[in-house]
Design an enzyme around this catalytic site. Sequence first.
Site, short mmCIF file in Angstrom:
data_model
loop_
_atom_site.label_atom_id
_atom_site.label_comp_id
_atom_site.label_asym_id
_atom_site.label_seq_id
_atom_site.Cartn_x
_atom_site.Cartn_y
_atom_site.Cartn_z
N THR A 178 34.27 47.83 -17.92
CA THR A 178 33.37 48.09 -16.80
C THR A 178 32.26 47.07 -16.91
O THR A 178 31.92 46.62 -18.01
CB THR A 178 32.74 49.47 -16.89
OG1 THR A 178 31.91 49.51 -18.06
CG2 THR A 178 33.79 50.55 -16.98
N GLU A 323 37.03 53.59 -14.88
CA GLU A 323 37.30 54.70 -15.80
C GLU A 323 38.33 55.69 -15.26
O GLU A 323 38.77 56.59 -15.96
CB GLU A 323 35.99 55.47 -16.09
CG GLU A 323 35.01 54.73 -16.97
CD GLU A 323 34.02 53.88 -16.18
OE1 GLU A 323 34.33 53.51 -15.04
OE2 GLU A 323 32.93 53.59 -16.72
N LYS A 421 12.21 60.60 -10.60
CA LYS A 421 11.70 61.96 -10.74
C LYS A 421 10.21 61.97 -10.45
O LYS A 421 9.42 61.42 -11.22
CB LYS A 421 11.99 62.52 -12.13
CG LYS A 421 11.87 64.04 -12.19
CD LYS A 421 12.50 64.60 -13.45
CE LYS A 421 12.70 66.10 -13.35
NZ LYS A 421 13.44 66.62 -14.51
N TRP A 426 13.59 65.36 -7.68
CA TRP A 426 14.35 64.11 -7.63
C TRP A 426 14.26 63.42 -6.27
O TRP A 426 14.38 64.05 -5.24
CB TRP A 426 15.83 64.35 -7.94
CG TRP A 426 16.07 64.82 -9.35
CD1 TRP A 426 16.37 66.10 -9.73
CD2 TRP A 426 16.02 64.04 -10.54
NE1 TRP A 426 16.51 66.15 -11.10
CE2 TRP A 426 16.30 64.91 -11.62
CE3 TRP A 426 15.76 62.69 -10.81
CZ2 TRP A 426 16.33 64.47 -12.94
CZ3 TRP A 426 15.80 62.26 -12.12
CH2 TRP A 426 16.08 63.14 -13.17
#
Lengths: 518, 518
Positions: A178, A323, A421, A426
């Site tokens: 990746t 993945e 945050k 959030w």
Amino acid sequence: MQSYALTVDKFLDHAAKWWENREIVTAGAHRTGYAGLRARSNRLSGALKALGLHTGDRVATLAWNTQHHLEMYYGTMGAGFVCHTLNPRLAVAHLAAMMNEAEDRVLAVGQGLIDLARELVFHCPSIEAVVLLDGAQVGPRPIWDRQVFAFESLLDTHGAEAEWGAFDENAPAGLCYTSGTTGAPKGVLYTHRSNYLHTLRALQADAIALTAADSILVAVPMFHANGWGFPFAAPAVGAKLVLPGRSTEGAHLAKLIQDEGVTVAAGIQTVWLGLLDHLDQTGQDVPTLERVIIGGAPCPDSLIERMESRLQARVQTSWGMTELSPLGTVAPAQGTVRAIASGQVPMGLDLKLTDASGATLPEQRNVTGHLKVRGHSVVDRYFKAKTDALDAEGYFDTGDLATIDDEGNLTISGRSKDLIKSGGEWINPAEIEAIIGRLPGVGQVAVIGQSDPKWGERPVLVVEPQQNHTLDDAMLLEALCGNVADWWIPDRVIHVSQMPLAPTGKIDKIRLRAEYTS
Amino acid sequence: MQSYALTVDKFLDHAAKWWENREIVTAGAHRTGYAGLRARSNRLSGALKALGLHTGDRVATLAWNTQHHLEMYYGTMGAGFVCHTLNPRLAVAHLAAMMNEAEDRVLAVGQGLIDLARELVFHCPSIEAVVLLDGAQVGPRPIWDRQVFAFESLLDTHGAEAEWGAFDENAPAGLCYTSGTTGAPKGVLYTHRSNYLHTLRALQADAIALTAADSILVAVPMFHANGWGFPFAAPAVGAKLVLPGRSTEGAHLAKLIQDEGVTVAAGIQTVWLGLLDHLDQTGQDVPTLERVIIGGAPCPDSLIERMESRLQARVQTSWGMTELSPLGTVAPAQGTVRAIASGQVPMGLDLKLTDASGATLPEQRNVTGHLKVRGHSVVDRYFKAKTDALDAEGYFDTGDLATIDDEGNLTISGRSKDLIKSGGEWINPAEIEAIIGRLPGVGQVAVIGQSDPKWGERPVLVVEPQQNHTLDDAMLLEALCGNVADWWIPDRVIHVSQMPLAPTGKIDKIRLRAEYTS
């Protein structure tokens, strides 16, 4: 029932026996049938054995989408070696780190990549031999002190029939790193079983749905996560396989589609923009094309509509990750369901949405959560990592934020590591970026977090105007009012002339944070 | 990659999560969604555990195609029990022998089968409990001294959530006996893995190709070899599942297709003859029907043409066996390839043709050979057998004679055990039967071998004329001249008023031989 190992060499065996003359076409170069491809790939296995490779040894490829590259896939995997695909667009340091971790013993190099290969070999002592694919030439400068073989000469001088599939289905087949924008690249070691099952999963009629009547253009690089699985799926069903080589320019792809009767094409959206522009400029059409599978990033509705109308083909959006081998979700191949979001999840992958602490959300529909996945073709532990990358229930954290609607359509709505945050709540930068990105004159856009003594973090908006445009801060922020919560509106706007990009082409938020918020 | 056991409970879990409201419809009875089906099947697992069943224990079903029967499939398999499906059309002695070999502990019985069940229980001491499906009633006579539960009461009183899939993927899931016309029935013990892989193999776009948009009518009995895999394939993709109950009469199926928007239907050819006759008599149509999958026996071209023209649907011929789970070959779902012979072989099954001694034929195309198969869903050893049923290369002998054409289409041309050896050369009765069977006035036809002092064996033709027809021997044999070798022409013709049939409906050649050639 019979013991029958799920190994990928069986795909090419099947194609060679039942679809021996279905073609594998490399643009401007080779053309062969599956029987020929199988015979050559098998002889390549023998040649690699003759070079001293043993079961499980890694062979790196630095190459484009060509028959030789495909033969490297099967020549390595069939004999129990591991095909380690490298992305030529990454930095030398990154590539060398991957190769050294993999302890690659052979490097196969495609056209135009010799200079890069020379640098890599310099940094990678484990490489003993270099194989030149597709007529690549070393030129006057040697590649250090390594053995160098032209692919065809290697087959001629060392090629020999080799036994395929004489190993457990859980043996490794491929290695792909990746290359996110954070941290060191991480390797995913695919097994024969995971690739075999991924192929069957993708072949379902509601998913990729390839058939023997199809001619598939693989415009996604074969160094990206198994080439989205097409090097396995095409022979598994006897589809004609069309490989564009290095170029994915519009004119090139249009000619390939026309010349080879392409019915299904797969690649990221930028590639199809180039094709659309070319067709518009020339007034040409691609009448054989029936479906286009796009992935890599969420695709705007307007582009889907333009593609479906101009190409007269169905667009299948999708979502996947290295993945995941890589298919996660995909819009169905047929039927009346429109391509929405990133499609639905075919059998063999379980999804769940959790909160930031990892607790499964009580409601899984129409809420945003952290996307976790489990399945037969999902990574459990990165290559050479000491611990699993799984939660207590065995799920892998995709790092994506997502919602799932009532029909099961997945929409990726951001990356969890980009979340900000603020005051204990959030903020999702992706939502702000989407709104700002649609405004006139806006080129690239990124929202990053800046530490704040009162709120913990506060969002900062970074914009790159389009050429010859000036952007007004108030106008930008005004566009957010009513569309996001008031406290999501960034405190500050930074104008940059050029957004820093990671080697993958994604915006490099780490550099942005380092430069503007620390 | 992640460890992920291939167990069939995952199909229903998937459907319950993503296609919770897609329906399972039982004609004239139940209608539920996959979420409901999953919850009920899971509670059934808990009930079976409460009855004292342990992992690997066999549960017999003597039932039609209904939701209750499907719940028995998942209720047993999900919890690690084995679902042993019984064909109610077999003789009591055969069924009892199967049940005793299987040591079935529970017997689930559908409507109209209580009297048969009563006889079976009498012969099978291992049966501890009887479950009445679909409102079946015991009536005034008890079922010996066994516990008897109505299905719904069992769920109410003993139902409990149970853990599913907590076993290895190679654990047994189902048991089904072949019931050929020779020898004792032999059991095939399917595993979770073999069923899972069979499902993915069948779901390919070139094979059964079910999608979430489909409504599938399963007119093949669920006691025949996993119901051709549809009880797994339908939930795996979220297709609507239409179960006809006991009847497969034309009027009944036509109404179901019309009422439930059936797009794909599967069953043996006789069933579709009934549908065609009904539609012709009533002038009705079945406009939603897109495809019909037929199997069980080779289908004449004339019937395929009649079906495609009258139903306006594509016919997919297929070949399979209980020992293959059962799909072997199938004509593609789409495209321009006509349904010829029994179709082509999707990935996951290897075929080879051998001579009578088992040696692989040097040429595999356009010659007749003994068909051997290898694959992930093929039997290796019959239930409780002492030895494998495989050759040295791991192939299973289908007992069929077959040819494969240049396009890979398989044609079954006879049964190897029916072959007649005359003067050291083989005569294939099936070829003679096909020619005679097309003559006017001929009903059933069989060719059997009679021992001969000079030639070893010589063929004898047995015919059953159609009602009110008389057949002329010379005319019959004349039809063979020029179409088969002269020495294939039978020495003798025997006329019978009724051909002896085995319980499966096939001609009982053992009885014919005993009666006419010994």
